[in-house]
Scaffold this motif. Structure first.
Motif, PDB file in Angstrom:
ATOM      1  N   ASN A  82       0.802  -1.219   0.000  1.00 37.84           N
ATOM      2  CA  ASN A  82       0.000   0.000   0.000  1.00 37.84           C
ATOM      3  C   ASN A  82       0.840   1.276   0.000  1.00 37.84           C
ATOM      4  O   ASN A  82       0.687   2.133   0.876  1.00 37.84           O
ATOM      5  CB  ASN A  82      -0.945  -0.013   1.217  1.00 37.84           C
ATOM      6  N   PRO A  83       1.732   1.440  -0.988  1.00 36.71           N
ATOM      7  CA  PRO A  83       2.499   2.697  -1.045  1.00 36.71           C
ATOM      8  C   PRO A  83       1.580   3.887  -1.264  1.00 36.71           C
ATOM      9  O   PRO A  83       0.508   3.745  -1.870  1.00 36.71           O
ATOM     10  CB  PRO A  83       3.426   2.484  -2.247  1.00 36.71           C
ATOM     11  N   SER A  84       1.987   5.041  -0.794  1.00 35.62           N
ATOM     12  CA  SER A  84       1.152   6.223  -0.999  1.00 35.62           C
ATOM     13  C   SER A  84       1.062   6.583  -2.474  1.00 35.62           C
ATOM     14  O   SER A  84       0.087   7.190  -2.911  1.00 35.62           O
ATOM     15  CB  SER A  84       1.696   7.412  -0.196  1.00 35.62           C
ATOM     16  N   LYS A  85       2.074   6.196  -3.255  1.00 33.16           N
ATOM     17  CA  LYS A  85       2.064   6.501  -4.691  1.00 33.16           C
ATOM     18  C   LYS A  85       3.081   5.634  -5.432  1.00 33.16           C
ATOM     19  O   LYS A  85       4.061   5.155  -4.843  1.00 33.16           O
ATOM     20  CB  LYS A  85       2.356   7.985  -4.950  1.00 33.16           C
ATOM     21  N   ILE A  86       2.800   5.464  -6.710  1.00 34.62           N
ATOM     22  CA  ILE A  86       3.770   4.918  -7.655  1.00 34.62           C
ATOM     23  C   ILE A  86       4.159   6.062  -8.579  1.00 34.62           C
ATOM     24  O   ILE A  86       3.316   6.626  -9.282  1.00 34.62           O
ATOM     25  CB  ILE A  86       3.186   3.779  -8.500  1.00 34.62           C
ATOM     26  N   VAL A  87       5.420   6.417  -8.566  1.00 32.52           N
ATOM     27  CA  VAL A  87       5.964   7.405  -9.490  1.00 32.52           C
ATOM     28  C   VAL A  87       6.627   6.632 -10.622  1.00 32.52           C
ATOM     29  O   VAL A  87       7.310   5.631 -10.379  1.00 32.52           O
ATOM     30  CB  VAL A  87       6.990   8.315  -8.794  1.00 32.52           C
ATOM     31  N   ALA A  88       6.430   7.066 -11.854  1.00 27.07           N
ATOM     32  CA  ALA A  88       7.034   6.375 -12.993  1.00 27.07           C
ATOM     33  C   ALA A  88       7.717   7.378 -13.903  1.00 27.07           C
ATOM     34  O   ALA A  88       7.218   8.493 -14.109  1.00 27.07           O
ATOM     35  CB  ALA A  88       5.980   5.583 -13.761  1.00 27.07           C
ATOM     36  N   ILE A 156      12.683   1.500  -7.823  1.00 28.80           N
ATOM     37  CA  ILE A 156      13.221   2.000  -6.553  1.00 28.80           C
ATOM     38  C   ILE A 156      12.142   1.898  -5.486  1.00 28.80           C
ATOM     39  O   ILE A 156      10.981   2.239  -5.736  1.00 28.80           O
ATOM     40  CB  ILE A 156      13.638   3.476  -6.690  1.00 28.80           C
ATOM     41  N   VAL A 157      12.512   1.452  -4.280  1.00 25.12           N
ATOM     42  CA  VAL A 157      11.624   1.510  -3.126  1.00 25.12           C
ATOM     43  C   VAL A 157      12.220   2.496  -2.136  1.00 25.12           C
ATOM     44  O   VAL A 157      13.372   2.350  -1.710  1.00 25.12           O
ATOM     45  CB  VAL A 157      11.431   0.130  -2.471  1.00 25.12           C
ATOM     46  N   ILE A 158      11.443   3.519  -1.797  1.00 17.58           N
ATOM     47  CA  ILE A 158      11.933   4.603  -0.942  1.00 17.58           C
ATOM     48  C   ILE A 158      11.994   4.153   0.514  1.00 17.58           C
ATOM     49  O   ILE A 158      11.109   3.464   1.021  1.00 17.58           O
ATOM     50  CB  ILE A 158      11.038   5.849  -1.085  1.00 17.58           C
ATOM     51  N   VAL A 260       7.114   3.880  -4.386  1.00 21.35           N
ATOM     52  CA  VAL A 260       7.713   3.086  -5.457  1.00 21.35           C
ATOM     53  C   VAL A 260       7.984   3.998  -6.649  1.00 21.35           C
ATOM     54  O   VAL A 260       7.132   4.813  -7.019  1.00 21.35           O
ATOM     55  CB  VAL A 260       6.756   1.947  -5.853  1.00 21.35           C
ATOM     56  N   ILE A 261       9.177   3.861  -7.260  1.00 22.06           N
ATOM     57  CA  ILE A 261       9.513   4.651  -8.438  1.00 22.06           C
ATOM     58  C   ILE A 261      10.006   3.728  -9.545  1.00 22.06           C
ATOM     59  O   ILE A 261      11.039   3.068  -9.408  1.00 22.06           O
ATOM     60  CB  ILE A 261      10.605   5.706  -8.146  1.00 22.06           C
ATOM     61  N   PHE A 262       9.265   3.673 -10.666  1.00 15.18           N
ATOM     62  CA  PHE A 262       9.720   2.985 -11.867  1.00 15.18           C
ATOM     63  C   PHE A 262      10.701   3.896 -12.601  1.00 15.18           C
ATOM     64  O   PHE A 262      10.395   5.065 -12.841  1.00 15.18           O
ATOM     65  CB  PHE A 262       8.540   2.665 -12.783  1.00 15.18           C
ATOM     66  N   THR A 263      11.856   3.373 -12.985  1.00 10.82           N
ATOM     67  CA  THR A 263      12.912   4.236 -13.523  1.00 10.82           C
ATOM     68  C   THR A 263      12.835   4.462 -15.025  1.00 10.82           C
ATOM     69  O   THR A 263      13.619   5.237 -15.565  1.00 10.82           O
ATOM     70  CB  THR A 263      14.298   3.676 -13.174  1.00 10.82           C
ATOM     71  N   GLY A 264      11.912   3.796 -15.730  1.00  9.48           N
ATOM     72  CA  GLY A 264      11.756   4.055 -17.155  1.00  9.48           C
ATOM     73  C   GLY A 264      11.908   2.805 -17.992  1.00  9.48           C
ATOM     74  O   GLY A 264      12.634   1.870 -17.646  1.00  9.48           O
ATOM     75  N   ALA A 265      11.217   2.791 -19.125  1.00 10.17           N
ATOM     76  CA  ALA A 265      11.195   1.612 -20.003  1.00 10.17           C
ATOM     77  C   ALA A 265      12.444   1.552 -20.868  1.00 10.17           C
ATOM     78  O   ALA A 265      12.781   2.522 -21.551  1.00 10.17           O
ATOM     79  CB  ALA A 265       9.963   1.657 -20.900  1.00 10.17           C
ATOM     80  N   PRO A 266      13.138   0.404 -20.868  1.00 12.07           N
ATOM     81  CA  PRO A 266      14.229   0.206 -21.824  1.00 12.07           C
ATOM     82  C   PRO A 266      13.680  -0.001 -23.225  1.00 12.07           C
ATOM     83  O   PRO A 266      12.484  -0.243 -23.413  1.00 12.07           O
ATOM     84  CB  PRO A 266      14.916  -1.072 -21.322  1.00 12.07           C
TER      85      PRO A 266
END
Length: 293
Positions: A82-88, A156-158, A260-266
Protein backbone atom coordinates in the motif's frame (compact mmCIF):
# COMPACT_ATOMS: atom_id res chain seq x y z
CA UNK A 1 19.30 -8.49 2.32
CA UNK A 2 16.44 -9.75 0.18
CA UNK A 3 13.14 -8.71 1.79
CA UNK A 4 10.00 -10.53 0.70
CA UNK A 5 6.33 -10.52 1.61
CA UNK A 6 4.55 -13.85 1.52
CA UNK A 7 1.42 -15.75 2.48
CA UNK A 8 1.56 -19.06 4.33
CA UNK A 9 -1.43 -21.26 5.12
CA UNK A 10 -0.19 -21.80 8.67
CA UNK A 11 1.52 -18.50 9.50
CA UNK A 12 -0.89 -16.10 7.81
CA UNK A 13 -0.87 -13.30 5.23
CA UNK A 14 1.69 -10.66 4.36
CA UNK A 15 4.46 -12.14 6.47
CA UNK A 16 7.90 -10.55 6.31
CA UNK A 17 10.53 -12.90 4.97
CA UNK A 18 14.16 -12.90 3.97
CA UNK A 19 15.03 -14.85 0.86
CA UNK A 20 17.95 -17.22 1.38
CA UNK A 21 19.55 -19.82 -0.85
CA UNK A 22 17.16 -22.63 0.07
CA UNK A 23 13.91 -20.74 0.58
CA UNK A 24 12.39 -17.95 2.63
CA UNK A 25 12.85 -17.39 6.37
CA UNK A 26 9.94 -15.85 8.26
CA UNK A 27 11.37 -12.96 10.32
CA UNK A 28 8.05 -11.31 11.21
CA UNK A 29 8.43 -12.05 14.93
CA UNK A 30 11.72 -10.11 14.99
CA UNK A 31 9.98 -6.81 14.29
CA UNK A 32 9.84 -4.59 17.41
CA UNK A 33 6.33 -3.39 16.54
CA UNK A 34 3.01 -5.15 15.84
CA UNK A 35 2.50 -6.86 12.51
CA UNK A 36 -0.81 -6.05 10.80
CA UNK A 37 -1.58 -8.42 7.92
CA UNK A 38 -4.17 -6.08 6.38
CA UNK A 39 -2.44 -4.35 3.43
CA UNK A 40 -4.69 -1.30 3.72
CA UNK A 41 -3.60 -0.57 7.29
CA UNK A 42 -0.14 -2.14 7.28
CA UNK A 43 1.81 0.77 8.66
CA UNK A 44 4.38 -1.71 9.93
CA UNK A 45 5.73 -2.02 6.38
CA UNK A 46 6.16 1.71 5.89
CA UNK A 47 7.79 1.89 9.31
CA UNK A 48 10.18 -0.87 8.26
CA UNK A 49 11.09 1.13 5.15
CA UNK A 50 11.73 4.24 7.23
CA UNK A 51 13.51 2.58 10.16
CA UNK A 52 15.20 -0.34 8.43
CA UNK A 53 18.63 0.64 9.78
CA UNK A 54 17.32 0.18 13.33
CA UNK A 55 16.07 -3.38 12.79
CA UNK A 56 18.46 -4.67 10.16
CA UNK A 57 20.77 -6.54 12.54
CA UNK A 58 17.92 -8.31 14.31
CA UNK A 59 16.36 -9.34 11.00
CA UNK A 60 19.72 -10.62 9.78
CA UNK A 61 20.15 -12.72 12.95
CA UNK A 62 16.67 -14.19 12.53
CA UNK A 63 17.37 -15.00 8.87
CA UNK A 64 20.62 -16.77 9.81
CA UNK A 65 18.86 -18.94 12.39
CA UNK A 66 16.17 -20.12 9.98
CA UNK A 67 14.51 -22.44 9.31
CA UNK A 68 13.86 -21.76 5.65
CA UNK A 69 10.38 -22.44 4.32
CA UNK A 70 10.14 -24.34 1.05
CA UNK A 71 9.27 -21.88 -1.75
CA UNK A 72 6.63 -24.34 -2.93
CA UNK A 73 4.78 -23.97 0.38
CA UNK A 74 4.45 -20.17 0.34
CA UNK A 75 3.02 -17.58 -2.05
CA UNK A 76 5.20 -14.57 -2.70
CA UNK A 77 3.33 -11.27 -2.71
CA UNK A 78 4.40 -7.98 -4.24
CA UNK A 79 7.30 -6.84 -2.01
CA UNK A 80 5.61 -3.55 -1.09
CA UNK A 81 2.43 -2.79 0.84
CA UNK A 82 0.00 0.00 0.00
CA UNK A 83 2.50 2.70 -1.05
CA UNK A 84 1.15 6.22 -1.00
CA UNK A 85 2.06 6.50 -4.69
CA UNK A 86 3.77 4.92 -7.66
CA UNK A 87 5.96 7.40 -9.49
CA UNK A 88 7.03 6.38 -12.99
CA UNK A 89 9.63 7.84 -15.33
CA UNK A 90 8.94 8.44 -19.00
CA UNK A 91 11.45 8.60 -21.84
CA UNK A 92 14.53 7.64 -19.84
CA UNK A 93 16.44 5.52 -22.40
CA UNK A 94 17.45 7.18 -25.67
CA UNK A 95 16.86 4.03 -27.73
CA UNK A 96 13.36 3.69 -26.30
CA UNK A 97 12.60 7.30 -27.19
CA UNK A 98 13.73 6.54 -30.75
CA UNK A 99 11.57 3.41 -31.04
CA UNK A 100 8.50 5.21 -29.70
CA UNK A 101 8.31 7.33 -32.84
CA UNK A 102 7.45 4.21 -34.81
CA UNK A 103 5.19 2.82 -32.07
CA UNK A 104 3.17 6.04 -31.93
CA UNK A 105 2.93 6.31 -35.71
CA UNK A 106 1.45 2.80 -35.76
CA UNK A 107 -0.87 3.08 -32.75
CA UNK A 108 -1.81 6.78 -32.76
CA UNK A 109 -1.22 7.80 -36.36
CA UNK A 110 1.13 10.58 -35.26
CA UNK A 111 4.07 11.31 -32.94
CA UNK A 112 3.38 13.14 -29.68
CA UNK A 113 6.70 14.97 -29.45
CA UNK A 114 6.10 16.27 -25.93
CA UNK A 115 6.10 12.65 -24.74
CA UNK A 116 9.68 12.15 -25.93
CA UNK A 117 11.13 14.23 -23.07
CA UNK A 118 12.03 12.83 -19.66
CA UNK A 119 9.44 13.44 -16.97
CA UNK A 120 7.52 11.61 -14.25
CA UNK A 121 3.87 10.65 -13.90
CA UNK A 122 1.75 8.68 -11.41
CA UNK A 123 0.27 5.19 -11.56
CA UNK A 124 -2.48 3.89 -9.30
CA UNK A 125 -1.12 1.82 -6.37
CA UNK A 126 -4.05 -0.56 -6.94
CA UNK A 127 -2.30 -1.66 -10.16
CA UNK A 128 0.35 -3.50 -8.11
CA UNK A 129 0.44 -7.29 -8.32
CA UNK A 130 2.94 -9.89 -7.22
CA UNK A 131 5.50 -12.23 -8.81
CA UNK A 132 3.08 -15.18 -8.74
CA UNK A 133 0.06 -13.28 -10.10
CA UNK A 134 -1.10 -13.19 -13.70
CA UNK A 135 -1.21 -10.06 -15.82
CA UNK A 136 -4.88 -9.65 -16.72
CA UNK A 137 -5.67 -7.87 -19.98
CA UNK A 138 -8.86 -5.77 -19.81
CA UNK A 139 -11.58 -7.15 -22.09
CA UNK A 140 -12.61 -3.72 -23.33
CA UNK A 141 -9.06 -2.86 -24.41
CA UNK A 142 -8.53 -6.21 -26.12
CA UNK A 143 -11.89 -6.04 -27.87
CA UNK A 144 -11.08 -2.54 -29.11
CA UNK A 145 -7.95 -3.91 -30.80
CA UNK A 146 -5.56 -1.68 -28.85
CA UNK A 147 -2.02 -2.91 -28.26
CA UNK A 148 -0.90 -3.64 -24.69
CA UNK A 149 2.87 -3.55 -24.20
CA UNK A 150 5.41 -4.84 -21.68
CA UNK A 151 8.02 -2.52 -20.17
CA UNK A 152 10.51 -4.23 -17.83
CA UNK A 153 12.12 -1.75 -15.45
CA UNK A 154 14.36 -1.26 -12.45
CA UNK A 155 12.16 -0.06 -9.57
CA UNK A 156 13.22 2.00 -6.55
CA UNK A 157 11.62 1.51 -3.13
CA UNK A 158 11.93 4.60 -0.94
CA UNK A 159 13.25 4.30 2.61
CA UNK A 160 13.36 7.45 4.71
CA UNK A 161 11.62 9.66 2.16
CA UNK A 162 11.63 13.44 2.14
CA UNK A 163 11.01 16.59 0.10
CA UNK A 164 13.56 18.47 -2.02
CA UNK A 165 16.13 15.72 -1.52
CA UNK A 166 19.54 16.82 -2.85
CA UNK A 167 20.85 14.60 -5.63
CA UNK A 168 24.07 14.05 -3.67
CA UNK A 169 22.06 12.56 -0.77
CA UNK A 170 19.43 10.73 -2.79
CA UNK A 171 20.76 7.18 -2.51
CA UNK A 172 20.64 7.44 1.30
CA UNK A 173 16.84 7.72 0.95
CA UNK A 174 16.54 4.44 -0.98
CA UNK A 175 15.65 1.26 0.92
CA UNK A 176 16.34 -0.96 -2.08
CA UNK A 177 15.33 -2.10 -5.52
CA UNK A 178 12.99 -4.59 -7.14
CA UNK A 179 11.88 -5.63 -10.63
CA UNK A 180 8.78 -4.09 -12.13
CA UNK A 181 6.74 -4.33 -15.30
CA UNK A 182 4.99 -1.16 -16.40
CA UNK A 183 2.21 -2.71 -18.49
CA UNK A 184 0.89 -0.11 -20.93
CA UNK A 185 -2.06 0.36 -23.24
CA UNK A 186 -0.97 2.17 -26.40
CA UNK A 187 -3.68 4.76 -26.94
CA UNK A 188 -4.30 8.49 -26.86
CA UNK A 189 -5.41 8.35 -23.20
CA UNK A 190 -3.47 9.95 -20.37
CA UNK A 191 -0.44 7.91 -19.25
CA UNK A 192 -1.80 7.43 -15.75
CA UNK A 193 -5.07 6.03 -17.06
CA UNK A 194 -3.67 3.54 -19.56
CA UNK A 195 -1.01 2.25 -17.15
CA UNK A 196 -3.20 1.88 -14.04
CA UNK A 197 -5.41 -1.13 -14.74
CA UNK A 198 -5.33 -3.82 -12.06
CA UNK A 199 -2.23 -6.08 -12.41
CA UNK A 200 -0.46 -3.50 -14.62
CA UNK A 201 2.38 -3.02 -12.09
CA UNK A 202 3.79 -6.46 -11.24
CA UNK A 203 6.63 -6.23 -8.70
CA UNK A 204 9.00 -8.81 -7.29
CA UNK A 205 10.30 -11.18 -6.34
CA UNK A 206 11.75 -9.20 -3.42
CA UNK A 207 13.26 -5.87 -2.43
CA UNK A 208 17.04 -6.18 -2.42
CA UNK A 209 18.48 -3.61 -0.04
CA UNK A 210 20.55 -0.82 -1.55
CA UNK A 211 23.82 -1.95 0.02
CA UNK A 212 23.50 -5.39 -1.56
CA UNK A 213 22.59 -4.04 -5.01
CA UNK A 214 25.41 -1.52 -5.05
CA UNK A 215 25.59 0.91 -7.95
CA UNK A 216 22.12 1.06 -9.57
CA UNK A 217 23.83 2.21 -12.80
CA UNK A 218 25.59 -1.15 -13.06
CA UNK A 219 22.68 -3.53 -13.60
CA UNK A 220 21.48 -5.47 -16.63
CA UNK A 221 17.76 -5.83 -17.43
CA UNK A 222 16.54 -8.65 -19.65
CA UNK A 223 13.02 -9.68 -20.65
CA UNK A 224 11.82 -12.53 -22.87
CA UNK A 225 8.33 -13.28 -24.15
CA UNK A 226 7.71 -16.99 -24.77
CA UNK A 227 11.48 -17.46 -24.75
CA UNK A 228 12.19 -14.73 -27.33
CA UNK A 229 14.36 -11.87 -26.08
CA UNK A 230 12.61 -8.52 -26.33
CA UNK A 231 14.51 -6.24 -23.94
CA UNK A 232 18.17 -6.32 -22.94
CA UNK A 233 19.77 -3.15 -21.61
CA UNK A 234 22.29 -1.88 -19.08
CA UNK A 235 21.15 0.74 -16.57
CA UNK A 236 24.28 2.74 -17.30
CA UNK A 237 22.36 4.00 -20.33
CA UNK A 238 19.60 5.63 -18.25
CA UNK A 239 19.32 9.27 -19.34
CA UNK A 240 18.40 10.39 -15.82
CA UNK A 241 20.17 8.24 -13.24
CA UNK A 242 18.64 7.01 -9.97
CA UNK A 243 19.95 9.84 -7.72
CA UNK A 244 18.63 12.47 -10.13
CA UNK A 245 15.28 10.66 -10.42
CA UNK A 246 14.80 10.68 -6.64
CA UNK A 247 15.83 14.33 -6.40
CA UNK A 248 13.57 15.39 -9.28
CA UNK A 249 10.51 13.52 -8.02
CA UNK A 250 10.98 14.89 -4.50
CA UNK A 251 11.13 18.44 -5.85
CA UNK A 252 7.45 18.10 -6.78
CA UNK A 253 6.03 15.74 -4.15
CA UNK A 254 7.08 14.49 -0.75
CA UNK A 255 8.36 10.96 -1.10
CA UNK A 256 7.06 8.81 1.75
CA UNK A 257 8.55 5.59 3.13
CA UNK A 258 7.53 2.66 0.95
CA UNK A 259 6.82 4.73 -2.16
CA UNK A 260 7.71 3.09 -5.46
CA UNK A 261 9.51 4.65 -8.44
CA UNK A 262 9.72 2.98 -11.87
CA UNK A 263 12.91 4.24 -13.52
CA UNK A 264 11.76 4.06 -17.16
CA UNK A 265 11.19 1.61 -20.00
CA UNK A 266 14.23 0.21 -21.82
CA UNK A 267 14.09 -0.23 -25.59
CA UNK A 268 12.43 -3.33 -27.01
CA UNK A 269 8.87 -2.74 -25.82
CA UNK A 270 6.23 -4.75 -27.63
CA UNK A 271 2.75 -6.23 -27.47
CA UNK A 272 1.63 -9.00 -25.13
CA UNK A 273 -1.36 -11.29 -25.63
CA UNK A 274 -3.29 -13.80 -23.59
CA UNK A 275 -1.30 -17.00 -23.16
CA UNK A 276 2.09 -15.27 -23.27
CA UNK A 277 4.80 -16.05 -20.71
CA UNK A 278 7.05 -13.20 -19.62
CA UNK A 279 10.42 -13.84 -17.98
CA UNK A 280 12.25 -10.81 -16.62
CA UNK A 281 15.60 -10.63 -14.83
CA UNK A 282 17.80 -7.93 -13.31
CA UNK A 283 21.30 -8.71 -12.10
CA UNK A 284 21.70 -8.85 -8.30
CA UNK A 285 17.93 -8.56 -7.83
CA UNK A 286 16.39 -11.73 -9.25
CA UNK A 287 13.81 -12.90 -11.74
CA UNK A 288 10.07 -13.18 -12.27
CA UNK A 289 7.96 -15.36 -14.55
CA UNK A 290 4.51 -13.97 -15.30
CA UNK A 291 1.64 -15.34 -17.35
CA UNK A 292 -0.78 -13.20 -19.36
CA UNK A 293 -4.50 -13.93 -19.43
Amino acid sequence: MKLALFDDARLGANRLGVLVEDGVVDVTASLPWPHDPDPLTAGWWRRLCRDFADVREELARAADKGPALDPADVRLRAPVLNPSKIVACASNYADHVAEMHGVQERTLGKVEHWMMNFDVFLKAPSSISGPQDDIVLPDAVVNAGQEIHHESELVIVIGTGGRDIPEADALAHVLGYTIGLDITVRSAADRSRRKSYDTFSPLGPCVVTADEVGDPSDLRIRLTVNGEERQHVHTATLITKVPAIVAYASSMMTLLPGDVIFTGAPPGVGPIERGDRLDTHITRIGAMRLNVR
